[in-house]
Design a protein around this motif. Structure first.
Motif, PDB file in Angstrom:
ATOM      1  N   ASP A  56       0.863  -1.173   0.000  1.00  0.00           N
ATOM      2  CA  ASP A  56       0.000   0.000   0.000  1.00  0.00           C
ATOM      3  C   ASP A  56       0.903   1.228   0.000  1.00  0.00           C
ATOM      4  O   ASP A  56       2.136   1.104   0.025  1.00  0.00           O
ATOM      5  CB  ASP A  56      -0.963   0.010   1.198  1.00  0.00           C
ATOM      6  CG  ASP A  56      -0.238  -0.091   2.548  1.00  0.00           C
ATOM      7  OD1 ASP A  56       0.885   0.462   2.660  1.00  0.00           O
ATOM      8  OD2 ASP A  56      -0.786  -0.715   3.471  1.00  0.00           O
ATOM      9  N   LYS A  86      -2.002  -1.480  -7.222  1.00  0.00           N
ATOM     10  CA  LYS A  86      -3.225  -0.685  -7.145  1.00  0.00           C
ATOM     11  C   LYS A  86      -4.050  -0.737  -8.431  1.00  0.00           C
ATOM     12  O   LYS A  86      -5.272  -0.598  -8.383  1.00  0.00           O
ATOM     13  CB  LYS A  86      -2.879   0.773  -6.817  1.00  0.00           C
ATOM     14  CG  LYS A  86      -2.365   0.974  -5.408  1.00  0.00           C
ATOM     15  CD  LYS A  86      -2.292   2.444  -5.034  1.00  0.00           C
ATOM     16  CE  LYS A  86      -1.232   3.171  -5.818  1.00  0.00           C
ATOM     17  NZ  LYS A  86      -1.058   4.572  -5.362  1.00  0.00           N
ATOM     18  N   ASN A 129       4.153  -0.829  -6.546  1.00  0.00           N
ATOM     19  CA  ASN A 129       2.994  -0.246  -5.884  1.00  0.00           C
ATOM     20  C   ASN A 129       1.934   0.158  -6.896  1.00  0.00           C
ATOM     21  O   ASN A 129       0.724  -0.010  -6.662  1.00  0.00           O
ATOM     22  CB  ASN A 129       3.424   0.966  -5.046  1.00  0.00           C
ATOM     23  CG  ASN A 129       2.373   1.386  -4.040  1.00  0.00           C
ATOM     24  OD1 ASN A 129       1.766   0.549  -3.385  1.00  0.00           O
ATOM     25  ND2 ASN A 129       2.160   2.682  -3.909  1.00  0.00           N
TER      26      ASN A 129
END
Length: 252
Positions: free
Chosen positions: A114, A222, A218
């Motif tokens: 995250d 996402k 990352n």
């Protein structure tokens, strides 16, 4: 005064003059100064509201949309870079990192990412001192990868979108410098001090590659979960057997 600014001022003055002439024509035709002035001041009074809606709201929405589109294109190019050459070079650099455990013990091999974990990992990479044992690195492999993809690297560097991403641009320049140093120094009679110089240049490129790889992972997590799983399996920092990683990650 710059030419563009001068043209903007001239156009602005022209539009104001045209507006005054049209209001004057309205007065000449209808002979009604009262209503002409009402319309004039009503138009002037509406200008601040018009500026608010067009500049502060609509323009910002369009700017945000354009920025998102730009970031998407930028991340696609970064992904292409790691697919074509970045992951292979990282794999070679990792072989020479005798303290790789410091990164592995962070969440660089984590299956869940995250923004907070990515930010923490990037700070750790930035503060980490990267040293490479160049004797464990296949310099010929790196040389061949960079030479084979020279045009690809140059096309990335001259791409205007890439210039907005300073860290990625610095990484590309560091890799090109490594390529030049290998071509200039690496031979059968290379001196120990030259190997040390090469190791130092590679360590700089290695740090940039690790930083951008972290950000790229990352982004995949996402936006493209399936590609993220594939990237986890091909993680150059994870030295576990590929079959073992397949069992862990392909169930996602």
């Amino acid at each position: 005064m710059k030419k563009k600014t001068k043209e903007t001022v001239i156009i602005g003055i022209g539009l104001v003059v045209l507006s005054l002439l049209l209001h004057y024509a309205h007065y000449l035709i209808f002979k009604d100064a009262h209503h002409t002035l009402i319309f004039l001041f009503a138009d002037i009074a509406f200008i601040p509201m018009e500026v608010f809606f067009t500049t502060l709201i609509i323009d910002r929405l369009l700017e945000k949309r354009e920025k998102n589109h730009f970031l998407e294109k930028l991340n696609m190019m970064i992904g292409l870079f790691y697919t074509e050459i970045g992951r292979a070079i990282l794999t070679e650099f990792v072989k020479g990192d005798e303290n790789i455990g410091e990164l592995i013990n962070s969440n660089i091999c984590a299956s869940n990412w995250d923004d907070n974990s990515c930010k923490k990992l990037k700070n750790e990479i930035k503060n980490r001192k990267f040293n490479l044992n160049i004797t464990k690195i296949n310099i010929d492999t790196i040389k061949n990868i960079l030479s084979k993809n020279r045009d690809f690297l140059m096309n990335l560097i001259i791409n205007e979108n890439i210039h907005e991403h300073e860290e990625f641009t610095d990484m590309l320049m560091a890799l090109l410098h490594v390529k030049e140093e290998i071509e200039a120094r690496y031979c059968d009679k290379i001196q120990p001090f030259e190997l040390d110089h090469l190791a130092s240049d590679m360590a700089i490129a290695y740090k940039y590659l690790a930083l951008e790889w972290c950000e790229y992972m990352n982004y995949l997590n996402k936006n493209y979960p399936r590609l993220f799983v594939r990237a986890l399996i091909d993680n150059p920092f994870d030295d576990r057997d590929k079959k073992e990683k397949d069992k862990i990650y392909l169930v996602k």
